[in-house]
Design a protein around this motif. Structure first.
Motif, PDB file in Angstrom:
ATOM      1  N   PHE A   2       0.800  -1.241   0.008  1.00 39.90           N
ATOM      2  CA  PHE A   2      -0.045  -0.068  -0.195  1.00 39.90           C
ATOM      3  C   PHE A   2       0.657   1.060  -0.005  1.00 39.90           C
ATOM      4  O   PHE A   2       0.355   2.451  -0.288  1.00 39.90           O
ATOM      5  N   ILE A   3       2.127   1.442   0.077  1.00 35.10           N
ATOM      6  CA  ILE A   3       3.071   2.285   0.425  1.00 35.10           C
ATOM      7  C   ILE A   3       2.985   3.182  -0.534  1.00 35.10           C
ATOM      8  O   ILE A   3       2.864   4.509  -0.653  1.00 35.10           O
ATOM      9  N   VAL A   4       3.696   2.577  -1.711  1.00 28.01           N
ATOM     10  CA  VAL A   4       3.794   3.458  -3.179  1.00 28.01           C
ATOM     11  C   VAL A   4       2.550   4.141  -3.461  1.00 28.01           C
ATOM     12  O   VAL A   4       2.604   5.319  -3.906  1.00 28.01           O
ATOM     13  N   PRO A   5       1.400   3.321  -3.760  1.00 26.96           N
ATOM     14  CA  PRO A   5       0.147   3.837  -4.125  1.00 26.96           C
ATOM     15  C   PRO A   5      -0.385   5.317  -3.335  1.00 26.96           C
ATOM     16  O   PRO A   5      -0.636   6.177  -3.743  1.00 26.96           O
ATOM     17  N   LEU A   6      -0.120   5.081  -2.060  1.00 30.50           N
ATOM     18  CA  LEU A   6      -0.432   6.137  -0.938  1.00 30.50           C
ATOM     19  C   LEU A   6       0.361   7.424  -1.115  1.00 30.50           C
ATOM     20  O   LEU A   6      -0.053   8.534  -1.355  1.00 30.50           O
ATOM     21  N   LEU A   7       1.906   7.120  -1.432  1.00 27.15           N
ATOM     22  CA  LEU A   7       2.584   8.214  -1.565  1.00 27.15           C
ATOM     23  C   LEU A   7       2.389   8.915  -3.243  1.00 27.15           C
ATOM     24  O   LEU A   7       2.454  10.163  -3.233  1.00 27.15           O
ATOM     25  N   VAL A   8       2.191   8.031  -4.246  1.00 27.09           N
ATOM     26  CA  VAL A   8       1.874   8.649  -5.330  1.00 27.09           C
ATOM     27  C   VAL A   8       0.559   9.894  -5.215  1.00 27.09           C
ATOM     28  O   VAL A   8       0.576  10.708  -5.712  1.00 27.09           O
ATOM     29  N   VAL A   9      -0.554   9.229  -4.630  1.00 22.91           N
ATOM     30  CA  VAL A   9      -1.778  10.126  -4.201  1.00 22.91           C
ATOM     31  C   VAL A   9      -1.264  11.505  -3.606  1.00 22.91           C
ATOM     32  O   VAL A   9      -1.782  12.561  -3.906  1.00 22.91           O
ATOM     33  N   MET A  10      -0.442  11.400  -2.384  1.00 20.02           N
ATOM     34  CA  MET A  10      -0.041  12.384  -1.516  1.00 20.02           C
ATOM     35  C   MET A  10       0.797  13.336  -2.455  1.00 20.02           C
ATOM     36  O   MET A  10       0.565  14.597  -2.450  1.00 20.02           O
TER      37      MET A  10
ATOM     38  N   LEU B  94      -5.425  16.690   2.479  1.00 19.02           N
ATOM     39  CA  LEU B  94      -5.287  15.131   2.447  1.00 19.02           C
ATOM     40  C   LEU B  94      -3.797  14.969   2.234  1.00 19.02           C
ATOM     41  O   LEU B  94      -3.676  13.592   2.599  1.00 19.02           O
ATOM     42  N   PRO B  95      -2.882  15.466   1.645  1.00 22.13           N
ATOM     43  CA  PRO B  95      -1.515  15.392   1.825  1.00 22.13           C
ATOM     44  C   PRO B  95      -1.085  14.641   3.176  1.00 22.13           C
ATOM     45  O   PRO B  95      -0.460  13.596   3.056  1.00 22.13           O
ATOM     46  N   ILE B  96      -1.330  15.135   4.139  1.00 17.81           N
ATOM     47  CA  ILE B  96      -1.132  14.751   5.511  1.00 17.81           C
ATOM     48  C   ILE B  96      -1.655  13.569   5.895  1.00 17.81           C
ATOM     49  O   ILE B  96      -1.041  12.600   6.366  1.00 17.81           O
ATOM     50  N   ILE B  97      -3.094  13.400   5.353  1.00 19.80           N
ATOM     51  CA  ILE B  97      -3.695  12.035   5.624  1.00 19.80           C
ATOM     52  C   ILE B  97      -3.234  11.011   4.861  1.00 19.80           C
ATOM     53  O   ILE B  97      -2.776   9.941   5.437  1.00 19.80           O
ATOM     54  N   PHE B  98      -2.730  11.162   3.493  1.00 22.91           N
ATOM     55  CA  PHE B  98      -2.231  10.126   2.755  1.00 22.91           C
ATOM     56  C   PHE B  98      -0.809   9.535   3.333  1.00 22.91           C
ATOM     57  O   PHE B  98      -0.127   8.821   3.310  1.00 22.91           O
ATOM     58  N   LEU B  99      -0.105  10.874   3.520  1.00 21.38           N
ATOM     59  CA  LEU B  99       1.235  10.609   4.171  1.00 21.38           C
ATOM     60  C   LEU B  99       1.307   9.710   5.464  1.00 21.38           C
ATOM     61  O   LEU B  99       1.888   8.724   5.696  1.00 21.38           O
ATOM     62  N   SER B 100       0.437  10.225   6.384  1.00 20.76           N
ATOM     63  CA  SER B 100       0.229   9.228   7.519  1.00 20.76           C
ATOM     64  C   SER B 100      -0.300   7.871   7.472  1.00 20.76           C
ATOM     65  O   SER B 100       0.337   7.022   7.970  1.00 20.76           O
ATOM     66  N   LEU B 101      -1.180   7.642   6.488  1.00 25.15           N
ATOM     67  CA  LEU B 101      -1.472   6.186   5.933  1.00 25.15           C
ATOM     68  C   LEU B 101      -0.280   5.304   5.597  1.00 25.15           C
ATOM     69  O   LEU B 101       0.137   4.476   5.704  1.00 25.15           O
ATOM     70  N   ALA B 102       0.710   6.134   4.857  1.00 25.78           N
ATOM     71  CA  ALA B 102       1.661   5.312   4.272  1.00 25.78           C
ATOM     72  C   ALA B 102       2.738   5.220   5.311  1.00 25.78           C
ATOM     73  O   ALA B 102       3.345   3.938   5.237  1.00 25.78           O
ATOM     74  N   ILE B 103       2.878   6.090   6.214  1.00 26.86           N
ATOM     75  CA  ILE B 103       3.862   5.730   7.391  1.00 26.86           C
ATOM     76  C   ILE B 103       3.146   4.749   8.185  1.00 26.86           C
ATOM     77  O   ILE B 103       4.073   3.789   8.655  1.00 26.86           O
ATOM     78  N   MET B 104       1.755   4.646   8.442  1.00 31.04           N
ATOM     79  CA  MET B 104       1.043   3.536   9.215  1.00 31.04           C
ATOM     80  C   MET B 104       1.603   2.151   8.345  1.00 31.04           C
ATOM     81  O   MET B 104       2.017   0.959   8.841  1.00 31.04           O
ATOM     82  N   ALA B 105       1.554   2.107   6.870  1.00 30.73           N
ATOM     83  CA  ALA B 105       1.625   1.029   6.350  1.00 30.73           C
ATOM     84  C   ALA B 105       3.302   0.808   6.406  1.00 30.73           C
ATOM     85  O   ALA B 105       3.699  -0.698   6.681  1.00 30.73           O
ATOM     86  N   MET B 106       4.222   1.525   6.251  1.00 31.42           N
ATOM     87  CA  MET B 106       5.637   1.001   6.423  1.00 31.42           C
ATOM     88  C   MET B 106       6.116   0.551   7.836  1.00 31.42           C
ATOM     89  O   MET B 106       6.772  -0.218   8.108  1.00 31.42           O
ATOM     90  N   PHE B 107       5.328   1.082   8.914  1.00 25.67           N
ATOM     91  CA  PHE B 107       5.902   0.768  10.249  1.00 25.67           C
ATOM     92  C   PHE B 107       4.997  -0.599  10.632  1.00 25.67           C
ATOM     93  O   PHE B 107       5.490  -1.220  11.370  1.00 25.67           O
ATOM     94  N   ALA B 108       3.951  -0.763  10.004  1.00 26.87           N
ATOM     95  CA  ALA B 108       3.023  -1.836  10.087  1.00 26.87           C
ATOM     96  C   ALA B 108       4.167  -3.050   9.450  1.00 26.87           C
ATOM     97  O   ALA B 108       4.178  -4.351   9.980  1.00 26.87           O
ATOM     98  N   SER B 109       4.855  -2.931   8.509  1.00 22.62           N
ATOM     99  CA  SER B 109       5.488  -3.900   7.724  1.00 22.62           C
ATOM    100  C   SER B 109       6.933  -3.936   8.417  1.00 22.62           C
ATOM    101  O   SER B 109       7.438  -5.150   8.291  1.00 22.62           O
ATOM    102  N   GLN B 110       7.319  -3.028   8.754  1.00 24.66           N
ATOM    103  CA  GLN B 110       8.779  -3.035   9.381  1.00 24.66           C
ATOM    104  C   GLN B 110       8.888  -2.489  10.811  1.00 24.66           C
ATOM    105  O   GLN B 110      10.146  -2.282  11.311  1.00 24.66           O
ATOM    106  N   GLY B 111       7.954  -2.603  11.387  1.00 20.93           N
ATOM    107  CA  GLY B 111       8.031  -1.881  12.919  1.00 20.93           C
ATOM    108  C   GLY B 111       8.802  -2.708  13.805  1.00 20.93           C
ATOM    109  O   GLY B 111       9.342  -1.909  14.711  1.00 20.93           O
TER     110      GLY B 111
END
Length: 317
Positions: free
Chosen positions: A35-43, A198-215
């Protein structure tokens, strides 16, 4: 300014905590990375859509301020960041890369708020914003190759591919949208206004996805984060004095000198984060460095703002 923008630092911190918590569930941990890359592209698409690229020419109306700011941001600051990284982070390549990525990307939003509070020249700072964005997007890959090419972390082909996907695709889409809306100013203004948070929201979702996978890996290395604090503090201290001294040499007024200081101090962690999470998916410590940055930066900028207010009250231009 929207409430969600004022709470930027808290939102990012909560995204980290929530992401780590979600990562304890195996099905989430194994699928979060996709989910990380699609969220970042939208952001970044929304971010680029909000930047008035046609305003770049206004930055050049004050030629002296423009070339002074650009020189500090894109020549001096990368050299300073590299020297600090060599001194403090040479034994930790991921922290080294993350620190340089943070420090070579000037801010394109927060510094305007602090400039206004410190009674700086907000119009002048606003005019330089689009130029800062374009230059950092263009030069960041160059800085990474010059200053980080010997770390063993950077693979050139993968870096180019990541930059293409996460930066230039959303930039082209934003430009095409602007062309489509060129003669529909009311629709364009309404769209940009509604999308601003919205950029802050999508960035936050991308950060959540990254930390969920590498936390878990990050938790195992959290002690290393203390090592990033000293070079970050030194960067801000040194650049504050450089900005003030150069402003005096260039005979800027107090408001213009205040604008110069904040334009060359504040950093743009969202852009750097987007590239880090795409180009270095197997190096979560790089992204963690870019998350730690704003947690330290915003209190530091708040303190510097008070110092600048004191200077403006007690000194003549």
């Amino acid at each position: 300014m929207h409430l969600i923008e004022k709470l930027y630092t808290l939102i990012i911190f909560l995204a980290v905590i929530i992401g780590i918590g979600m990562g304890q569930v195996e099905i989430i941990r194994t699928n979060a990375e996709s989910f990380i890359v699609p969220l970042l592209v939208v952001m970044l698409y929304i971010t680029f859509l909000q930047i008035p690229l046609e305003e770049i020419r206004k930055a050049f109306k004050n030629i002296k301020f423009t070339y002074t700011s650009v020189t500090i941001n894109f020549v001096w600051s990368p050299i300073l960041a590299w020297l600090l990284a060599l001194i403090f982070l040479s034994d930790h390549p991921a922290l080294y890369i993350g620190f340089i990525m943070l420090m070579v990307t000037p801010c394109t939003d927060w510094y305007l708020i602090f400039t206004g509070i410190a009674k700086g020249n907000v119009a002048l700072s606003t005019a330089i914003l689009p130029l800062n964005l374009i230059l950092q997007v263009t030069l960041l890959p160059v800085y990474l190759l010059i200053f980080g090419g010997t770390t063993g972390v950077i693979e050139f082909a993968f870096l180019v591919e990541s930059i293409l996907v996460v930066l230039f695709i959303p930039l082209v889409l934003a430009l095409l949208t602007k062309v489509f809306l060129k003669h529909k100013q009311q629709l364009k203004d309404g769209l940009i206004s509604n999308l601003s948070v919205l950029p802050i929201i999508f960035l936050s979702l991308a950060i959540m996805a990254m930390f969920a996978s590498q936390g878990q890996l990050l938790l195992d290395n959290v002690d290393l984060m203390w090592q990033i604090t000293i070079p970050i503090l030194l960067f801000f201290i040194v650049n504050f004095f450089v900005g003030q001294k150069v402003g005096k040499i260039m005979r800027f007024s107090i408001p213009d000198r205040t604008s110069l200081s904040l334009t060359t101090l504040a950093r743009n962690s969202p852009i750097a984060l987007a590239i880090a999470m795409t180009a270095f998916p197997d190096q979560p410590l790089i992204a963690l460095t870019l998350v730690i940055g704003p947690l330290l930066e915003l209190p530091i900028l708040a303190m510097i703002t008070q110092i600048l207010i004191f200077i403006s009250k007690n000194k003549n231009p």
